[in-house]
Design an enzyme around this catalytic site. Structure first.
Site, mmCIF file in Angstrom:
data_model
loop_
_atom_site.group_PDB
_atom_site.id
_atom_site.type_symbol
_atom_site.label_atom_id
_atom_site.label_comp_id
_atom_site.label_asym_id
_atom_site.label_seq_id
_atom_site.Cartn_x
_atom_site.Cartn_y
_atom_site.Cartn_z
ATOM 1 N N ASP A 137 9.431 57.717 18.587
ATOM 2 C CA ASP A 137 9.880 56.589 19.252
ATOM 3 C C ASP A 137 10.113 56.836 20.891
ATOM 4 O OD1 ASP A 137 11.344 54.025 18.912
ATOM 5 O OD2 ASP A 137 11.893 54.794 16.944
ATOM 6 N N GLU A 293 6.719 47.576 19.426
ATOM 7 C CA GLU A 293 7.685 46.912 18.702
ATOM 8 C C GLU A 293 8.224 45.418 19.032
ATOM 9 O OE1 GLU A 293 11.724 47.446 19.066
ATOM 10 O OE2 GLU A 293 12.298 47.062 16.899
ATOM 11 N N HIS A 360 14.247 50.643 9.546
ATOM 12 C CA HIS A 360 15.531 51.101 9.611
ATOM 13 C C HIS A 360 16.658 49.955 10.314
ATOM 14 C CE1 HIS A 360 14.164 51.582 13.491
ATOM 15 N NE2 HIS A 360 15.130 51.462 14.174
HETATM 16 C C1 BGC Z 1 15.489 49.469 17.216
HETATM 17 C C2 BGC Z 1 17.014 49.386 16.725
HETATM 18 C C3 BGC Z 1 17.860 49.497 17.888
HETATM 19 C C4 BGC Z 1 17.420 48.454 19.153
HETATM 20 C C5 BGC Z 1 18.008 49.176 20.526
HETATM 21 C C6 BGC Z 1 15.526 48.227 17.984
HETATM 22 O O1 BGC Z 1 14.369 47.581 18.178
HETATM 23 O O2 BGC Z 1 14.610 49.696 16.365
HETATM 24 O O3 BGC Z 1 17.091 50.348 15.823
HETATM 25 O O4 BGC Z 1 19.238 49.015 17.741
HETATM 26 O O5 BGC Z 1 16.002 48.649 19.193
HETATM 27 O O6 BGC Z 1 17.393 50.223 20.901
#
Ligand code: BGC
Length: 590
Positions: A137, A293, A360
């Site tokens: 990540d 993402e 998650h």
């Molecule tokens: C992650 C989350 C996170 C957020 C802030 C998201 O897209 O997948 O788990 O809380 O980004 O980093």
């Protein structure tokens, strides 16, 4: 009368013998290069099945109640046995854990609770030895407020790190309202007395947004990326990156914009310039997976992230197919089919998508898209796995879904850990909102439903830890667990292994064209995947009742069952005109 009964029985026996083949037998051809002849633009990241590990909840090796890297190492053979090709690991970097690792205070070190850099090196080696790739990540829309950069940045207005973040001097009045995902008051500007200024945080106040307009910050991030890529990792999932570029004139946004936040926060003015620069500086030098993402709010916007000609990222992980509200049942299967079909029509010739039903940040796939009632949970888990593994796009599969793990449905706010749930509860409490209704809603929607510890076996705490787990274990672990399912050839777990193997050996399931049939059918999702001479028909009954799927003429040639999720007692019945399906039955035909 007697004669008629004998006659009808004979016909039924004939039909089942003719059409109900050995439904769970998959004959897997080896995945060699010749099977993929004629496929243009092959890439490992298109062919991979990605399995997501939430490290905090996967396996604890030292009894502190928190999963860790040594825990994952101890389960490498399990991971290998699944047949998956790559792991996406949620953040494991040093973090004060306001948002479970999504608030990073040191991008080049490992969180103490998770282990050491030596553990990381051993994990990467162990994965690579087993032919499994590692995707990490990358959380660079924001850092932690405990990061050195932010500590410096807030210390004075003239500090060299000041412009690593977004600041607004208070003498200019209050900055324009910005909504925050996790703030207790939903406000994204936080006043800081030290320099009489506000800083921006789209997420919690401990997650200040980084200023991508600053070329020095961008260079720092590229260095961090190279640090990990040079260690040999196989790619990054770019967390919340669509929010990285902001319109720093801070215009007033329309009232109610927070209901469509991606449209207003995503796709800032320089987002694609940054991605092109990142590609030039980093990605173009490695053969790795790069996943966006969130990727805008339409297929056309998503394409911009991954159109090969633009040289940015390679996989778009959009949210439309999970942003459907509380459950698929409420949203409607027809609307759901339309999302995938709309995206596929834009992506059919170029670009590449991720396919997923959970992660998650979501409740459990079974509880949202399937039915976790004991009658249907096994069949619907298997059906959902069939869907994710037979669609066009790289499958991202969340740990525990291969066992049919379901929502825990906490009763009390104290049971929750998630900053999102806790702060929204606090907000409602302060504003006199309906707390009971909120808690009821969270039983279905909270992210913590997807974060409960992995259920390894039926020993206390599901074999996840010998200590006190950081989040409660779902009490159904006594029956829903890996050890039990490994020994049951009909289990959800063993079905998952079969469908993974089938996808990997079938170029048509990876690259083949997708065509939807009977769009208005409210129970059945049916589609073909076709590549050259390899053709599959996938028929999925997303309902609690038996149903018939009427075969159009062009599908009548599909008569051989490759895989179904029911055991032979309830074998699928195919006649010349229709396929009769049991509740939540899936069938793949050739
Ligand atoms: C992650 C989350 C996170 C957020 C802030 C998201 O897209 O997948 O788990 O809380 O980004 O980093």
């Amino acid at each position: 009368m007697k004669k008629e009964i004998v006659f009808i029985t004979a016909i039924l026996i004939f039909i089942s013998c003719r059409y109900s083949k050995k439904e769970t037998t998959v004959s897997i051809k080896p995945n060699n290069d010749s099977t993929f002849a004629n496929v243009k633009d092959r890439a490992w990241w298109k062919e991979a099945v990605v399995y997501q590990i939430y490290p905090r909840s996967f396996k604890d090796s030292d009894g502190d109640g928190v999963g860790d890297l040594k825990g994952i190492i101890s389960k490498l053979d399990y991971l290998k046995s699944l047949g998956i090709d790559a792991i996406w690991l949620n953040p494991i970097y040093t973090s004060p854990n306001d948002d479970n690792g999504y608030d990073i205070s040191d991008y080049r070190n490992i969180m103490k609770e998770f282990g050491t850099m030596e553990d990381f090196n051993a994990l990467l080696k162990g994965m690579h030895e087993r032919g499994i790739k590692l995707v990490m990540d990358l959380v660079v829309n924001h850092s932690s407020d405990e990061h050195y950069w932010f500590k410096q940045s807030r210390s004075s207005r003239t500090n060299p790190y000041r412009n690593y973040y977004h600041w607004w001097p208070a003498e200019k009045g209050k900055p324009t309202y910005r909504w925050s995902f996790f703030d207790v008051k939903s406000e994204a500007w936080k006043y800081d007395t030290l320099t009489n200024s506000y800083y921006l945080h789209y997420f919690s106040k401990k997650q200040p947004d980084l200023n991508w307009e600053n070329p020095k910050l961008r260079e720092e991030v590229y260095d961090i990326m190279k640090f990990w890529l040079n260690k040999g990792i196989d790619g990054f999932r770019m967390d919340a990156f669509q929010f990285a570029s902001k319109d720093t004139t801070w215009p007033t946004l329309p009232k109610g914009y927070e209901n469509n936040v991606i449209k207003y926060y995503g796709n800032g003015p320089h987002l694609h310039d940054y991605l092109q620069e990142m590609n030039k500086e980093v990605y173009s030098k490695y053969n790795v997976m790069s996943v966006a993402e969130g990727a805008g709010s339409s297929p056309e916007e998503a394409m911009k992230f991954v159109d090969p000609a633009r040289k940015e990222l390679n996989i778009a992980y959009h949210f439309e197919s999970v942003d459907i509200g509380k459950s698929l049942n409420d949203y409607g299967l027809v609307n759901y089919k339309k999302i995938f079909s709309r995206y596929d029509s834009v992506f059919k010739d170029k670009g590449w998508l991720a396919i997923f039903m959970a992660n998650h940040d979501q409740p459990r796939m079974l509880s949202k898209f399937g039915n976790d009632d004991s009658l249907y949970k096994a069949a619907s888990s298997k059906l959902l796995s069939t869907f994710v593994l037979t669609m066009r796009g790289t499958p991202y599969y969340f740990n525990g879904d291969e066992l049919g793990m379901s929502n825990i449905r906490f009763n009390n706010i104290e049971d929750y850990n998630d900053v999102d749930t806790r702060n929204k509860y606090e907000n409602l409490k302060n504003t006199g909102g309906d707390l009971k209704a909120f808690l009821e809603d969270k039983k279905q929607t909270s992210r913590d439903n997807g974060r409960t510890p992995f259920q390894w076996n039926s020993t206390p705490n599901a074999g996840f830890t010998t200590g006190k787990p950081w989040l409660k274990v779902n009490p159904n672990y006594t029956t829903v667990n890996a050890a039990t399912q490994e020994n049951d050839s009909n289990s959800v777990l063993n079905y998952f292994k079969k469908i993974v193997a089938l996808r990997k050996s079938s170029p048509a399931l990876i690259y083949g064209a997708y065509k939807l049939y009977d769009i208005n059918n409210t129970k059945v999702y049916a589609y073909t995947r076709v590549l050259n001479n390899e053709k599959f028909l996938v028929v999925l009954n997303f309902s609690n009742t038996e149903t018939d799927f009427i075969l159009p003429d062009e599908l009548k040639s599909f008569t051989t069952i490759t895989l179904t999720n029911y055991s032979s007692a309830k074998a699928v019945i195919i006649t010349n005109n229709s396929i009769h399906l049991q509740p939540w039955q899936s069938v793949i035909l050739k």
